[in-house]
Design an enzyme around this catalytic site. Structure first.
Site, PDB file in Angstrom:
ATOM      1  N   GLU A 185       0.802  -1.227   0.000  1.00  0.00           N
ATOM      2  CA  GLU A 185       0.000   0.000   0.000  1.00  0.00           C
ATOM      3  C   GLU A 185       0.835   1.276   0.000  1.00  0.00           C
ATOM      4  OE1 GLU A 185      -2.762  -0.336   3.266  1.00  0.00           O
ATOM      5  OE2 GLU A 185      -3.997  -1.739   2.138  1.00  0.00           O
ATOM      6  N   GLU A 369      -5.414  -8.467   0.123  1.00  0.00           N
ATOM      7  CA  GLU A 369      -6.115  -8.224   1.403  1.00  0.00           C
ATOM      8  C   GLU A 369      -7.584  -7.908   1.165  1.00  0.00           C
ATOM      9  OE1 GLU A 369      -4.505  -5.238   4.139  1.00  0.00           O
ATOM     10  OE2 GLU A 369      -2.482  -5.856   3.599  1.00  0.00           O
TER      11      GLU A 369
HETATM   12  C1  BGC Z   1      -3.000  -2.775   5.857  1.00  0.00           C
HETATM   13  C2  BGC Z   1      -2.989  -3.634   7.087  1.00  0.00           C
HETATM   14  C3  BGC Z   1      -4.102  -3.226   8.026  1.00  0.00           C
HETATM   15  C4  BGC Z   1      -5.416  -3.394   7.301  1.00  0.00           C
HETATM   16  C5  BGC Z   1      -6.637  -3.059   8.142  1.00  0.00           C
HETATM   17  C6  BGC Z   1      -4.383  -2.495   5.327  1.00  0.00           C
HETATM   18  O1  BGC Z   1      -4.471  -1.163   4.897  1.00  0.00           O
HETATM   19  O2  BGC Z   1      -2.179  -3.327   4.874  1.00  0.00           O
HETATM   20  O3  BGC Z   1      -1.727  -3.539   7.685  1.00  0.00           O
HETATM   21  O4  BGC Z   1      -4.089  -3.932   9.221  1.00  0.00           O
HETATM   22  O5  BGC Z   1      -5.447  -2.551   6.199  1.00  0.00           O
HETATM   23  O6  BGC Z   1      -6.643  -1.722   8.490  1.00  0.00           O
END
Ligand code: BGC
Length: 455
Positions: A185, A369
């Site tokens: 990110e 993610e």
């Molecule tokens: C990040 C994580 C974070 C997740 C939830 C993402 O932006 O890569 O490190 O825990 O979001 O906020």
């Protein structure tokens, strides 16, 4: 008599409704070999990342909610074998995690072989459990020494990052890592670290974002080339990409040209500000009366073998003269939100995947993610199914998504929010470090084992 008739009619009605539902219920099957995966990052779970800039940041009063610090976090550093079994128990094929630069190179040019051995064992444990590792090299944190030199702004960082990538590749990755993420990110890191000042290094000046953005682009490309050169030398097939955080930005009013303009600007800069230069070779940030950057950067084009997508939510953008930029970021009125107040907007997942596919036709996509903060596990299951249904739709329409990593394997240290938000498929009791599979975790387990779900 009348009562009997009414009961029978009701029974018939229920039966018909049920049958109709059953008729419509469909098994959403994912393609064979689809990679179900879970994700974490080192600083958020390992504990005692004492040589890093984030460790220092947490010690400053007021930076982290409730004055918390990452401390032992989930004590994952001492629990790799047990945690590997937790991953295996979910039935997933892949595990995305980050290795910690501050632990591997705690002082410039000094490599910590205990830390390297630790990660070697982690890779071996995963492979023994039949889980494919995906390594992230940078997930928001820097070694202190590098931060002191200026982080991404220091001109030596691209070479330092490539040297670190080389060490990780030769000593850890060669044990069997195919998929690599250079930077997690980049635009979130830029916004929180250099625009809002909420995270290290804590700057809040839009005019200064060009230097760290340039540094990240050059560092990513340097690591990309180094990893590929090494892999080629020993005949290995690897893939290197970036995990982009993509959000939907919709205008508050569809007919207000200012809202529309600003929403499009947010999309252009936040979603594609890192991706676009890797396609065109030019780093561009243009906001009238605020910032104008247009610069050619050598050697950065074509350095993504796949596109990593982190998807969580959408923002509503409204023109607001008194705010910087000048815009307000709002949550859609009446929308369902997560524990951290983010809108739950599954359709946005599909919309962002379409946008990626239009920009990069045919390039593989990996969901690096997706997940939600839900401490009571009240809606994570539905969140999961609703988002996976949108993902299924995208795949069905030919968008080449190869895998899905759920964020996160277990509850963890959620940066400036501390330990309060709970993103885990496993809950963590921080007093005892006991992990417990949540109901939604059981659902994910079933989905990954059956390679789909009923809908
Ligand atoms: C990040 C994580 C974070 C997740 C939830 C993402 O932006 O890569 O490190 O825990 O979001 O906020």
């Amino acid at each position: 008599m009348l009562m009997k008739l009414a009961t029978s009619l009701l029974f018939l009605l229920l039966l018909t409704l049920n049958l109709a539902h059953a008729e419509h219920a469909k098994f959403l099957a994912f393609p064979e070999g689809f990679k179900w995966c879970v994700a974490t990052s080192a600083h958020q779970i390992e504990g005692y990342n004492t040589e890093s800039d984030w460790w220092d940041w947490e010690q400053i009063p007021g930076k982290i909610k409730n004055g918390e610090t990452s401390g032992a976090a989930c004590d994952h550093w001492n629990r790799v074998p047990q945690d590997t079994l937790l991953i295996k128990n979910l039935g997933v094929k892949q595990y995305r995690f980050s290795v910690e630069w501050a632990k591997i190179e705690p002082r410039e040019g000094q490599w910590d072989f205990e830390a390297i051995l630790h990660y070697q064992l982690e890779i071996l444990a995963l492979r023994a459990a039949g889980i494919e590792p995906m390594i992230t090299l940078h997930h928001f944190t820097f070694p202190r020494w590098l931060r002191e030199k200026g982080g991404w702004e220091w001109e030596g960082t691209p070479e330092a990052f490539a040297a670190y990538a080389e060490k990780v590749y030769t000593l850890i990755g060669a044990l069997g890592v195919r998929d690599w993420i250079t930077i997690n990110e980049p635009m979130v890191h830029l916004v929180l670290g250099y625009l809002s000042g909420m995270e290290p290094p804590g700057y809040a000046d839009i005019k200064k974002v060009a230097a760290p953005l340039r540094g990240m682009l050059l560092s990513h490309a340097a690591a990309y080339r180094r990893l590929h050169r090494l892999a080629q030398e020993n005949g290995r097939d690897i893939r290197v990409g970036v995990a982009h955080h993509l959000r939907v930005f919709d205008p508050h009013s569809k007919i207000n040209p200012l809202d529309r303009y600003l929403a499009a600007k947010f999309d252009e800069i936040f979603n594609w500000g890192f991706d676009e230069p890797l396609t065109t070779g030019r780093m561009k940030i243009k906001i009238p009366f605020t910032i104008h950057v247009d610069e050619r950067l050598p050697g950065i084009v074509g350095t993504q073998d796949f596109i990593g997508v982190n998807y969580y939510t959408r923002d509503i953008i409204k023109f607001a003269l008194k705010k910087p930029l000048p815009a307000e970021m709002l949550v859609k009125e009446g929308a369902a939100t997560t524990d951290v107040g983010w809108e739950i907007y599954p359709k946005g997942f599909y919309r962002m995947l379409r946008a990626v596919a239009e920009r990069h036709p045919g390039v593989p996509i990996v969901i690096t993610e997706n997940g939600t903060a839900d401490s009571r596990d009240a809606f994570r299951g539905e969140f999961l199914k609703d988002h996976l249904a949108q993902l299924h739709r995208a795949i069905h329409e030919g968008i080449p998504v190869e895998g899905y990593c759920h964020w996160s394997l277990m509850d963890n240290f959620e940066w400036i929010y501390g330990f309060e938000p709970r993103f885990g498929l496993y809950s963590v009791d921080y007093a005892t470090q006991k992990r417990t599979l949540r109901e939604s975790g059981r659902l994910y387990q079933q989905i990954s084992r059956e390679n789909g779900f009923w809908r």
